[in-house]
Enzyme design. Sequence first.
Site, PDB file in Angstrom:
ATOM      1  N   SER A  14       0.824  -1.214   0.000  1.00  0.00           N
ATOM      2  CA  SER A  14       0.000   0.000   0.000  1.00  0.00           C
ATOM      3  C   SER A  14       0.854   1.257   0.000  1.00  0.00           C
ATOM      4  CB  SER A  14      -0.900   0.015   1.239  1.00  0.00           C
ATOM      5  OG  SER A  14      -0.110   0.163   2.406  1.00  0.00           O
ATOM      6  N   GLY A  16       2.429   2.153   2.596  1.00  0.00           N
ATOM      7  CA  GLY A  16       2.428   2.626   3.976  1.00  0.00           C
ATOM      8  C   GLY A  16       3.438   1.920   4.852  1.00  0.00           C
ATOM      9  N   ASP A  18       3.100  -0.440   7.298  1.00  0.00           N
ATOM     10  CA  ASP A  18       3.006  -1.865   7.571  1.00  0.00           C
ATOM     11  C   ASP A  18       3.492  -2.724   6.407  1.00  0.00           C
ATOM     12  OD1 ASP A  18       1.938  -1.214  10.066  1.00  0.00           O
ATOM     13  OD2 ASP A  18      -0.096  -1.140   9.268  1.00  0.00           O
ATOM     14  N   SER A  19       2.996  -2.466   5.203  1.00  0.00           N
ATOM     15  CA  SER A  19       3.413  -3.295   4.074  1.00  0.00           C
ATOM     16  C   SER A  19       4.879  -3.068   3.729  1.00  0.00           C
ATOM     17  CB  SER A  19       2.523  -3.037   2.855  1.00  0.00           C
ATOM     18  OG  SER A  19       2.620  -1.690   2.419  1.00  0.00           O
ATOM     19  N   CYS A 105     -14.123  -6.526   1.334  1.00  0.00           N
ATOM     20  CA  CYS A 105     -13.004  -6.249   0.437  1.00  0.00           C
ATOM     21  C   CYS A 105     -11.911  -7.297   0.571  1.00  0.00           C
ATOM     22  CB  CYS A 105     -12.439  -4.865   0.725  1.00  0.00           C
ATOM     23  SG  CYS A 105     -11.243  -4.289  -0.507  1.00  0.00           S
ATOM     24  N   CYS A 202     -11.104   3.211   2.775  1.00  0.00           N
ATOM     25  CA  CYS A 202     -10.135   3.861   1.897  1.00  0.00           C
ATOM     26  C   CYS A 202     -10.772   4.727   0.824  1.00  0.00           C
ATOM     27  CB  CYS A 202      -9.242   2.796   1.251  1.00  0.00           C
ATOM     28  SG  CYS A 202     -10.132   1.648   0.155  1.00  0.00           S
TER      29      CYS A 202
END
EC number: 2.8.1.13
Length: 378
Positions: A14, A16, A18-19, A105, A202
Amino acid sequence: MTIHKDKRVLVGMSGGIDSSAVCIMLQEQGYEVVGVTMRTWDVPSHFSTPGQEQPDEVLEAQALAARLGIEHHVADVREEFRQVIVKYFIDEYMRGRTPNPCVMCNPLFKERILCEWADRTDCAWIATGHYCQLEDRNGYRYILTGDDPTKDQSYFLWKLPQEILRRMIFPLGGMTKQEVRAYLAEKGFEAKARGGESMEICFIDKDYRDFLREHCPDIDERIGPGWFVDSKGLKLGQHKGFAYYTIGQRRGLDIALGKPAYVLKINPAKNTVMLGDAEQLNAEYMLVEDVNVANLEELLTCPSLSVRIRYRSRAIPCRVITLDDNRLLVKFEGPASAITPGQSAVFYDGNRVLGGGFIAFQQAIRKIAAENQERFSK
């Protein structure tokens, strides 16, 4: 050096915190990391500069991939996202329910697309930055809560099928958010470590009611004003249309009754919204539908069963029986309030997710509960 296919992992990037941490961790563990970033929905706030062709998250993911020297892809799935997730979001409100877009999702969209891209890029594994863990037990793979209770995301993943769970890796499940930030800073990604949090939904950067009006322009014509009523059906005043309200709502009702009022029920067929006191939101039973459970018998016999009825709510001790129409009847053994159709009911045995379902409309709940009362005592 040749890396076997079994060490190739596709990471949903993403852009961000975390990823990004996931990519670095897995690379350090000897995996060959392949990144894919989904472009799902363009929100103006995601574009930092005029004329920018790709949203910030794509640019940030591409920059990280280049720095780490990993293969990266962009999946433009905006139209499919509109047809699947946004349509579901709007349709649920138009049915008088409160949607759970993140729950839908994950299994129906993101993880499915990640599986397709994993197959396309010859990756055995799929990894994401979710704060949860996995456990194999009795032939099933279960989701466990993350070690950071403020970030645990197990609630959103109950609908993932076993075939996807068996390919998943959640590297952050045993860490806190602060530990992830510290890890990134230690690896030389100080700016990324200071990054902000992403939005929970999102595709919405404003009030969901404005979103409904924008993407369903005839909503006020299709629904129109209706009546606020009390628990006896007495009209209290007009509302703007049932789709603009949710169970438990107190603020934004625009009606003065001389005391606090809460939304108790929504009747889309009559376009009525029932108001009442906070105590009237309390519930002893709940109906759940569209159930996904790894082992139903385990759910029905679990002596320490509990259920969460909204994200970040506490788990409520409960017991469950099945009904002839494939719904579950849940009996709460602790205080429960604001049972909201459309939201998820996620069942836990301690920190282990046994499965979940969607909270159904609660019509005739008292009658159904009375007819099945003896089954709970067996």
